[in-house]
Design an enzyme around this catalytic site. Structure first.
Site: not given
Length: 143
Positions: A18-20
């Protein structure tokens, strides 16, 4: 052999994917497509070393991806379960593509596509698909 054994693969979204913002990082989808393709071939009974280059091994035929695409239909977060359904399709004696349908909890969440071209390693010219890949493609149509 049941087609779900080698054309439907399951996994879940991991935190590191996942990203930020806490949703699936876009590049993961194409990585999952290739992993599902490789696993499908293995489950069908094809040894990876016969299709993919490994250190110290020369292959006569290579299967580079010549096109890929991805569509995101819904966000995915850490822990979401995924089913990845593969739909391989023969294009011509030297090429095929694989469509990937991603679903989570019964709802469509993404789509992917990879197009593969068989080439001879020696001269990089188009070549007929390896026998094992031809059998995999033929079996996928019959399921």
């Amino acid at each position: 052999m049941n087609s779900s054994d080698w054309l439907v693969l399951c996994r879940s979204v991991r935190f590191g994917e996942t990203d930020a913002a806490g949703v699936l990082h876009f590049q993961q989808l194409l990585r999952w497509c290739h992993e599902a393709y490789e696993e499908s071939l293995e489950r069908f009974g094809l040894e990876p070393a016969t299709l993919f280059p490994t250190p110290g091994q020369q292959l006569d035929l290579l299967l580079p991806i010549t096109h890929c695409s991805a569509d995101f239909l819904a966000p995915l977060i850490c822990g979401d379960p995924l089913a990845i359904a593969l739909t391989p399709q023969w294009l011509d004696p030297t090429a095929f593509e694989v469509a990937y349908s991603f679903s989570s909890a019964g709802r469509p969440v993404a789509r992917g596509l990879t197009r593969h071209q068989c080439i001879a390693a020696a001269d990089r010219r188009r070549a007929p698909l390896p026998d094992g890949v031809q059998r995999w493609l033929q079996a996928s149509v019959q399921t």
